[in-house]
Enzyme design. Sequence first.
Site, short mmCIF file in Angstrom:
data_model
loop_
_atom_site.label_atom_id
_atom_site.label_comp_id
_atom_site.label_asym_id
_atom_site.label_seq_id
_atom_site.Cartn_x
_atom_site.Cartn_y
_atom_site.Cartn_z
N HIS A 1 2.27 2.10 -3.14
CA HIS A 1 1.37 3.05 -3.76
C HIS A 1 1.88 4.49 -3.66
O HIS A 1 1.11 5.43 -3.86
CB HIS A 1 -0.03 2.95 -3.12
CG HIS A 1 -0.70 1.64 -3.37
ND1 HIS A 1 -1.95 1.33 -2.87
CD2 HIS A 1 -0.32 0.54 -4.08
CE1 HIS A 1 -2.30 0.11 -3.25
NE2 HIS A 1 -1.32 -0.39 -3.98
N ASP B 1 0.86 -1.18 0.00
CA ASP B 1 0.00 0.00 0.00
C ASP B 1 0.89 1.23 0.00
O ASP B 1 2.01 1.17 -0.52
CB ASP B 1 -0.95 -0.03 1.21
CG ASP B 1 -2.28 0.64 0.92
OD1 ASP B 1 -2.28 1.86 0.65
OD2 ASP B 1 -3.33 -0.03 0.96
#
Length: 390
Positions: free
Chosen positions: A239, A216
Site C-alpha cells: 500500500h 499492507d
Amino acid sequence: MSHLAIFSLLFIFLFNFSLATNTIYNVQNYGAKSNGQTDSSNAFLSAWKAACASTSPATIYMPRGNYLIRSAEFNGETCKSKAIIIRIDGTLLAPSDYNVIGNEGSWIKFEKANGVSIFGGTFDGQGASLWSCKTSGKNCPKGTTALAFYNSNNVVISGVTAQNSQMFHILVDGCHNVKLQGVKVSSPGNSPNTDGIHIQSSSGVSIMNSRIGTGDDCISIGPGNSNLWIEGIACGPGHGISIGSLGWESQEQGVQNVTVKTVTFTGTENGVRVKTWARPSSSFVRAVLFQHIVMANVQNPIIIDQNYCPNHESCPNQGSGVKISDVTYQDIHGTSSTEVAVKLNCSKTNPCTGITLDDVNLSYKDGRADASCVNAGGRASGFEELSHCL
C-alpha cells in the site's frame, strides 16, 4: 620507529584485543536445535542472559538451520554489556498454528535493548493460517508482530529478512537512533495487515537500501515520530509509504522532519500517502520531503486523505483536526493506473498549507494524468493539470 608505524601497530593491537574480548555465545551450546521442530526459545533466552551478563562486547551466534521459537522477549534493562551483536546464519520459525502465540502482540521482542545489532538471518512468522482465518470472517486473534523493538536506543538491523508475518513484520516503538539497512520484507500482496516496517513514537530512525513487498503499507509512520530518513526503497506489492493514520486520539503527538527519497513503487495501491482520521485532534504533520521517486503503475501515486472514516463509523461529518503543512513532492515521475494521480483531499476545518509539487510528472495510459485538490494551498510545477490544482 616512525609515528606511522607505531600507530599501525597500536591499531592492530587494539583490533585484535577487541576480537579477543568479544565473547561468542552459540545458541546451540545452550540447547537450540536446528531441525525446525524443537522449541528453542529457552536456548535463545539463555544465550541472551549470558551475553547480557558480560561486561564487554558480546556476540550471540545462530548457525545455519531452522530454529522453532514459540516466542521470546529479550529484555536489556539489566544488561551489563552495552554492545550485543546477534549474528544469524539460519531461519527463525514461528509456530504455524497461530493459537500457540495467540494475542501476545510480538513474536520476537526486544525491550530496552540498547546497543543491540542484528546481522543477517530470516524471521519467518508463518502467518498463512491466520491470514486465511481473517479473510474467512471467523473470530481470529489479532496476530503478532514478527520482530519488535520497544524503548531501545542505538539499534542496528542489517541484512535481515522478515517474511510471512502474522501482522507487522518489523516494529520500532519508542526508540531512538535506529538504523535499518539492507532489509528484505516478503509477504503476499493479499496478506492482511502485514505492514513491512511500522514506526511510532520514535526519533532518529533511518531505513536504507531495502526491498519491501507485503499486503499492507511497505512503511507506515504512526504518531510521535520525528527525524526519519527513508532512502533507497523498492516497494511492491503493498500500500505504499504512509504517514498515518493520525488523529484518532484528540490529544496525539504529531509527525515532523521526515525525508523519503529515491524510492520505486511498483504496482502498489498507493505511492506516498498522508492519512488522517476525520476527527478532532491536536496532531500534526510538518516538514516532510518526498523526493526522487518513480511510480510504476501505481493506483494513487500522491495522496493526502484527511477524511478517512471507514464504514462511516466513529467520525461521521467531522473534519480532521490534524494540521498538515510544509509537505514537498519533488522529482516524482512515472505512471498511474488511475486517471487522477494526485489527490490532495485536505480537511475543511484545517486546510493543508505549504504544499509544494515541484517537477511532478505522472502519466495515465497514453496521456498526462489528472490532479484533484480540495482545501489545499501551496504551489505546483510539472504537468499542466497541477497548476490548476493548488
